[in-house]
Design a protein around this motif. Structure first.
Motif, PDB file in Angstrom:
ATOM      1  N   SER A  96       1.068  -1.161  -0.024  1.00  9.89           N
ATOM      2  CA  SER A  96       0.052  -0.028   0.063  1.00  9.89           C
ATOM      3  C   SER A  96       0.961   1.342   0.127  1.00  9.89           C
ATOM      4  O   SER A  96       2.046   1.459   0.544  1.00  9.89           O
ATOM      5  CB  SER A  96      -0.939   0.103   1.169  1.00  9.89           C
ATOM      6  OG  SER A  96      -0.077   0.265   2.195  1.00  9.89           O
ATOM      7  N   VAL A  97       0.285   2.244  -0.578  1.00 13.22           N
ATOM      8  CA  VAL A  97       0.861   3.425  -0.539  1.00 13.22           C
ATOM      9  C   VAL A  97      -0.186   4.450  -0.416  1.00 13.22           C
ATOM     10  O   VAL A  97      -0.997   4.698  -1.073  1.00 13.22           O
ATOM     11  CB  VAL A  97       1.583   4.006  -2.061  1.00 13.22           C
ATOM     12  CG1 VAL A  97       2.291   5.352  -2.132  1.00 13.22           C
ATOM     13  CG2 VAL A  97       2.410   2.746  -2.439  1.00 13.22           C
ATOM     14  N   THR A  98       0.036   5.402   0.876  1.00  8.02           N
ATOM     15  CA  THR A  98      -0.811   6.469   1.000  1.00  8.02           C
ATOM     16  C   THR A  98      -0.222   7.615   0.915  1.00  8.02           C
ATOM     17  O   THR A  98       0.750   8.048   1.634  1.00  8.02           O
ATOM     18  CB  THR A  98      -1.425   6.321   2.335  1.00  8.02           C
ATOM     19  OG1 THR A  98      -1.805   4.712   2.638  1.00  8.02           O
ATOM     20  CG2 THR A  98      -2.376   7.279   2.772  1.00  8.02           C
ATOM     21  N   TYR A  99      -0.952   8.645   0.088  1.00  6.84           N
ATOM     22  CA  TYR A  99      -0.576  10.064  -0.079  1.00  6.84           C
ATOM     23  C   TYR A  99      -1.347  10.818   0.848  1.00  6.84           C
ATOM     24  O   TYR A  99      -2.501  10.912   1.048  1.00  6.84           O
ATOM     25  CB  TYR A  99      -0.709  10.544  -1.521  1.00  6.84           C
ATOM     26  CG  TYR A  99      -0.543  12.010  -1.759  1.00  6.84           C
ATOM     27  CD1 TYR A  99       1.012  12.246  -1.951  1.00  6.84           C
ATOM     28  CD2 TYR A  99      -1.443  12.899  -1.990  1.00  6.84           C
ATOM     29  CE1 TYR A  99       1.044  13.628  -2.116  1.00  6.84           C
ATOM     30  CE2 TYR A  99      -0.993  14.041  -2.126  1.00  6.84           C
ATOM     31  CZ  TYR A  99       0.275  14.944  -2.442  1.00  6.84           C
ATOM     32  OH  TYR A  99       0.484  15.871  -2.492  1.00  6.84           O
ATOM     33  N   VAL A 100      -0.561  11.730   1.485  1.00  5.76           N
ATOM     34  CA  VAL A 100      -1.170  12.536   2.617  1.00  5.76           C
ATOM     35  C   VAL A 100      -1.128  14.071   2.477  1.00  5.76           C
ATOM     36  O   VAL A 100      -1.242  14.868   3.309  1.00  5.76           O
ATOM     37  CB  VAL A 100      -0.685  12.235   4.148  1.00  5.76           C
ATOM     38  CG1 VAL A 100      -1.242  10.649   4.512  1.00  5.76           C
ATOM     39  CG2 VAL A 100       0.850  12.349   4.159  1.00  5.76           C
ATOM     40  N   GLY A 101      -0.709  14.432   1.401  1.00  4.53           N
ATOM     41  CA  GLY A 101      -0.579  15.791   1.248  1.00  4.53           C
ATOM     42  C   GLY A 101       0.603  16.484   0.900  1.00  4.53           C
ATOM     43  O   GLY A 101       1.593  15.632   0.711  1.00  4.53           O
ATOM     44  N   GLU A 102       0.572  17.812   0.844  1.00  3.90           N
ATOM     45  CA  GLU A 102       1.902  18.675   0.337  1.00  3.90           C
ATOM     46  C   GLU A 102       2.898  18.462   1.488  1.00  3.90           C
ATOM     47  O   GLU A 102       2.397  18.118   2.698  1.00  3.90           O
ATOM     48  CB  GLU A 102       1.476  20.042  -0.045  1.00  3.90           C
ATOM     49  CG  GLU A 102       0.799  19.878  -1.224  1.00  3.90           C
ATOM     50  CD  GLU A 102       1.087  19.824  -2.408  1.00  3.90           C
ATOM     51  OE1 GLU A 102       2.339  20.075  -2.569  1.00  3.90           O
ATOM     52  OE2 GLU A 102       0.568  19.617  -3.352  1.00  3.90           O
ATOM     53  N   GLY A 103       3.923  19.068   1.434  1.00  6.52           N
ATOM     54  CA  GLY A 103       5.032  19.187   2.458  1.00  6.52           C
ATOM     55  C   GLY A 103       5.576  18.019   3.200  1.00  6.52           C
ATOM     56  O   GLY A 103       5.577  17.019   2.364  1.00  6.52           O
ATOM     57  N   ASP A 104       5.820  17.937   4.384  1.00  2.54           N
ATOM     58  CA  ASP A 104       6.265  16.840   4.981  1.00  2.54           C
ATOM     59  C   ASP A 104       5.568  16.209   6.133  1.00  2.54           C
ATOM     60  O   ASP A 104       5.944  15.710   6.959  1.00  2.54           O
ATOM     61  CB  ASP A 104       7.549  17.345   5.779  1.00  2.54           C
ATOM     62  CG  ASP A 104       8.574  18.129   4.633  1.00  2.54           C
ATOM     63  OD1 ASP A 104       9.297  17.172   4.164  1.00  2.54           O
ATOM     64  OD2 ASP A 104       8.691  18.936   4.718  1.00  2.54           O
ATOM     65  N   ALA A 105       4.197  16.113   6.042  1.00  3.25           N
ATOM     66  CA  ALA A 105       3.078  15.523   6.701  1.00  3.25           C
ATOM     67  C   ALA A 105       3.413  13.998   6.886  1.00  3.25           C
ATOM     68  O   ALA A 105       3.233  13.483   8.034  1.00  3.25           O
ATOM     69  CB  ALA A 105       1.682  15.833   6.110  1.00  3.25           C
ATOM     70  N   ALA A 106       4.064  13.485   5.922  1.00  3.05           N
ATOM     71  CA  ALA A 106       4.238  12.050   5.975  1.00  3.05           C
ATOM     72  C   ALA A 106       5.057  11.699   7.183  1.00  3.05           C
ATOM     73  O   ALA A 106       5.223  10.627   7.904  1.00  3.05           O
ATOM     74  CB  ALA A 106       4.924  11.429   4.899  1.00  3.05           C
ATOM     75  N   ARG A 107       6.070  12.475   7.421  1.00  4.68           N
ATOM     76  CA  ARG A 107       7.012  12.220   8.656  1.00  4.68           C
ATOM     77  C   ARG A 107       6.254  12.169  10.043  1.00  4.68           C
ATOM     78  O   ARG A 107       6.355  11.319  10.819  1.00  4.68           O
ATOM     79  CB  ARG A 107       8.081  13.493   8.767  1.00  4.68           C
ATOM     80  CG  ARG A 107       8.677  13.752   7.512  1.00  4.68           C
ATOM     81  CD  ARG A 107       9.661  12.673   6.981  1.00  4.68           C
ATOM     82  NE  ARG A 107      10.566  12.878   5.963  1.00  4.68           N
ATOM     83  CZ  ARG A 107      11.476  12.012   5.515  1.00  4.68           C
ATOM     84  NH1 ARG A 107      11.463  10.891   5.618  1.00  4.68           N
ATOM     85  NH2 ARG A 107      12.147  12.516   4.264  1.00  4.68           N
ATOM     86  N   LEU A 108       5.388  13.220  10.251  1.00  7.89           N
ATOM     87  CA  LEU A 108       4.489  13.179  11.514  1.00  7.89           C
ATOM     88  C   LEU A 108       3.590  11.820  11.494  1.00  7.89           C
ATOM     89  O   LEU A 108       3.599  11.187  12.566  1.00  7.89           O
ATOM     90  CB  LEU A 108       3.523  14.424  11.472  1.00  7.89           C
ATOM     91  CG  LEU A 108       2.724  14.382  12.852  1.00  7.89           C
ATOM     92  CD1 LEU A 108       3.526  14.434  14.002  1.00  7.89           C
ATOM     93  CD2 LEU A 108       1.920  15.690  12.885  1.00  7.89           C
ATOM     94  N   VAL A 109       3.080  11.391  10.274  1.00 12.10           N
ATOM     95  CA  VAL A 109       2.174  10.008  10.524  1.00 12.10           C
ATOM     96  C   VAL A 109       3.383   9.022  10.589  1.00 12.10           C
ATOM     97  O   VAL A 109       2.834   7.970  11.291  1.00 12.10           O
ATOM     98  CB  VAL A 109       1.588   9.959   8.783  1.00 12.10           C
ATOM     99  CG1 VAL A 109       1.256   8.704   8.711  1.00 12.10           C
ATOM    100  CG2 VAL A 109       0.754  11.046   8.703  1.00 12.10           C
ATOM    101  N   LYS A 110       4.453   8.767  10.051  1.00 14.82           N
ATOM    102  CA  LYS A 110       5.337   7.884  10.432  1.00 14.82           C
ATOM    103  C   LYS A 110       5.707   7.808  11.765  1.00 14.82           C
ATOM    104  O   LYS A 110       5.722   6.748  12.503  1.00 14.82           O
ATOM    105  CB  LYS A 110       6.577   7.694   9.364  1.00 14.82           C
ATOM    106  CG  LYS A 110       7.478   6.639   9.726  1.00 14.82           C
ATOM    107  CD  LYS A 110       6.977   5.410   9.692  1.00 14.82           C
ATOM    108  CE  LYS A 110       7.498   4.130  10.329  1.00 14.82           C
ATOM    109  NZ  LYS A 110       9.075   3.998   9.740  1.00 14.82           N
TER     110      LYS A 110
END
Length: 302
Positions: free
Chosen positions: A146-160
């Motif tokens: 699975s690959v989940t796109y969560v938006g612009e910027g660096d939001a993926a870091r907080l999610v991880k």
């Protein structure tokens, strides 16, 4: 883990050149059709470069340090996809450096480890410019389930980081209840078999069961790395004014695991620390336990 990810891309038929700071680790990729280069500078002209390192300092060195991927402004890749777990602030600094050079940058941290990658079970969370994401989505799809796109910027870091906080909290909770039932006279393998087949079981509890039952602490994720993520998570909680009392307590127990000196083992040693605090000494049960990845391993041909 980065090698396992590269292997999946190579097996998908993508033209791949790999580099590792320890060159011998990348050599096995040749049997899957990949090329191996001796310097990261050899990757500067590539369309897409994936990076996977342990710390923000490592990421900065690999990308911006002397001889790094982006050290020559005249020769840079089109896109960098970083799959490391680093802070939002560190990621943003790297993003700015990439933007100044005209390099697309995606934050794409992952959930899993080498065995999960080989089994096809990796999950990715991605943030950055949508156009950049759309241009490399077909490559990301090769990496896991699975690959989940969560938006612009660096939001993926907080999610991880949030993901890894739960990783630690769940493992500590699992250690506590497993020690409870063992001290009450129930074997660990019987308890975990019941738990994993109940509504409370999960892919993760099943995956950790062999380590808990047989006390195999071969490292997949060390206490040092988990402590780093708790530090990052609690810093984010302070910045965003979010109380996290359970996470804060677990952070102290993770620190205790680091303080034990067993920093080269898996963070599953939280089980041993809980047993010691409960006045019992655990012994391997030497029972074969399904980690839930066998079928996926066979499907992947590993």
């Amino acid at each position: 883990m980065g090698v396992a990810m590269a292997r999946r891309i190579a097996k998908a038929g993508v033209e791949l050149t790999a580099w590792n700071r320890t060159l011998s680790k990348a050599e096995p990729l040749k049997q899957h059709g990949a090329s191996v280069c001796g310097s990261i500078a050899d990757l500067r002209g590539k369309d897409v470069v994936f990076t996977m390192v342990s710390t923000p300092a490592d990421l900065e060195q690999v990308l911006l340090g002397e001889g790094g991927l982006l050290a020559d402004p005249e020769h840079v890749p089109a896109v960098v996809v970083d799959c490391s777990t680093v802070s939002t602030e560190s990621s943003a600094a790297i993003r700015r450096a990439c933007e100044e050079l005209g390099v697309g940058f995606l934050a794409a941290p992952v959930s899993g480890n080498g065995k999960v990658v080989r089994a096809g079970g990796l999950s990715l969370v991605v943030s950055g410019p949508r156009e950049t994401y759309d241009g490399v989505a077909h490559l990301l799809d090769h990496l896991g389930k699975s690959v989940t796109y969560v938006g612009e910027g660096d939001a993926a870091r907080l999610v991880k980081i949030a993901h890894n906080l739960m990783l630690g909290v769940v493992t500590q909770s699992l250690a506590e209840i497993t020690v409870l039932v063992e001290k009450g006279g129930v074997s660990r393998h019987a308890f975990l078999e019941f738990l994993n087949n109940s509504v409370m079981g999960s892919t993760f509890t099943r995956y950790k069961s062999p380590a808990f039952v047989n006390l195999d602490y071969s490292p997949t994720f060390t206490p040092i790395l988990l402590r780093k993520d708790f530090d990052l998570g609690l810093a984010a909680a302070r910045r965003l004014d979010v109380p996290m009392p359970v996470t804060a307590l677990t952070a102290q127990l993770v620190q205790a695991s680091v303080g034990s000196g067993r920093v080269d083992e898996d963070f599953s040693i939280l089980l041993d620390l809980q047993a010691a605090a409960s006045g019992i000494e655990l012994k391997p049960e030497n029972v074969k336990v399904d980690d839930g990845l066998g079928a996926a391993d066979a499907k992947d041909g590993s």
